[in-house]
Write an enzyme that holds these catalytic residues in place. Structure first.
Site, PDB file in Angstrom:
ATOM      1  CB  VAL A   1     -18.448  95.345 -54.131  1.00 41.58           C
ATOM      2  CG1 VAL A   1     -17.156  94.558 -54.154  1.00 41.58           C
ATOM      3  CG2 VAL A   1     -19.158  95.254 -55.476  1.00 41.58           C
ATOM      4  CG  LEU A   2     -18.067  93.413 -47.313  1.00 36.56           C
ATOM      5  CD1 LEU A   2     -17.582  94.779 -46.821  1.00 36.56           C
ATOM      6  CD2 LEU A   2     -19.134  92.876 -46.370  1.00 36.56           C
ATOM      7  CB  ALA A   3     -13.072  92.161 -49.005  1.00 32.22           C
TER       8      ALA A   3
ATOM      9  CD  GLN B   1     -20.445  78.465 -53.788  1.00 36.58           C
ATOM     10  OE1 GLN B   1     -21.252  78.968 -54.541  1.00 36.58           O
ATOM     11  NE2 GLN B   1     -20.775  78.006 -52.595  1.00 36.58           N
TER      12      GLN B   1
ATOM     13  CG  HIS C   1     -18.020  92.511 -57.856  1.00 41.85           C
ATOM     14  ND1 HIS C   1     -17.197  91.776 -57.046  1.00 41.85           N
ATOM     15  CD2 HIS C   1     -17.211  93.315 -58.576  1.00 41.85           C
ATOM     16  CE1 HIS C   1     -15.949  92.114 -57.271  1.00 41.85           C
ATOM     17  NE2 HIS C   1     -15.934  93.055 -58.198  1.00 41.85           N
TER      18      HIS C   1
ATOM     19  CD  GLU D   1     -13.591  86.002 -53.100  1.00 39.60           C
ATOM     20  OE1 GLU D   1     -12.432  86.078 -53.543  1.00 39.60           O
ATOM     21  OE2 GLU D   1     -14.566  86.569 -53.644  1.00 39.60           O
ATOM     22  CD  GLN D   2     -21.684  85.504 -52.300  1.00 42.06           C
ATOM     23  OE1 GLN D   2     -22.745  85.119 -51.829  1.00 42.06           O
ATOM     24  NE2 GLN D   2     -21.616  86.198 -53.440  1.00 42.06           N
TER      25      GLN D   2
END
EC number: 4.1.1.97
Length: 173
Positions: A120-122, A85, A67, A87-88
């Protein structure tokens, strides 16, 4: 795409389509392909996550190392996967001010030094302020707990990505 289409895919097509469900881990998709047929999205998810759960700790940490840092150098260089990309960007991490970006970089570096893998984070479930707060909070967690938390986030991300691919209702995840 429906589950019948998924079950009819040959190996190469399956890995091409599902190879980034778990960030930069097409090997997991390759292993999951052999578990066909899948009855539904939940069954498909179960196989992806069982693979992760069956790995030794070093393998699980390896998945985490695939990740990117949130709002990190890959974002600035434009080398994130298309999924990362999106998600961020959805979390507002692509439009940080200089101070926010530097603060996240500092926290990311501390986290990586402490745990040996990136934070790591959703991100789809967060916004830019929540990302910094959660990163600072999780820096204080014991290592074993943080490994479990980070793997849980990988599974949330994987669930969302599978739902996107099968156009399922992400709220059911």
């Amino acid at each position: 795409m429906d589950i019948e289409k998924v079950n009819s895919m040959d190996f190469g097509e399956f890995v091409d389509v599902f190879g980034n469900v778990i960030e930069r881990c097409p090997l997991i998709a390759a292993a999951v392909w052999s578990q066909r047929p899948f009855s539904d999205l939940e069954d498909l998810k179960k196989h992806f996550f069982a693979f992760i759960d069956a790995l030794p700790q070093s393998g699980q940490e390896g998945i985490l190392r695939c990740h990117p840092d949130l709002a990190g150098s890959e974002l600035r260089r434009g080398t994130l996967t298309a999924e990362s990309q999106r998600e961020q960007s959805a979390a507002g991490l692509t439009s940080l001010g200089t101070d926010e970006r530097l603060r996240l970089a500092e926290l990311n570096a501390q986290y990586r030094a402490r745990f040996g893998f990136p934070f790591v984070l959703a991100a789809r479930f967060s916004d830019r302020a929540a990302v910094s707060r959660e990163l600072a909070r999780r820096l204080l967690c014991p290592s074993a707990q943080e490994l479990r938390t980070a793997l849980g986030e990988v599974k949330k991300i994987g669930s969302l990505r599978l739902a996107d691919l099968l156009r399922a209702d992400a709220a059911k995840l």
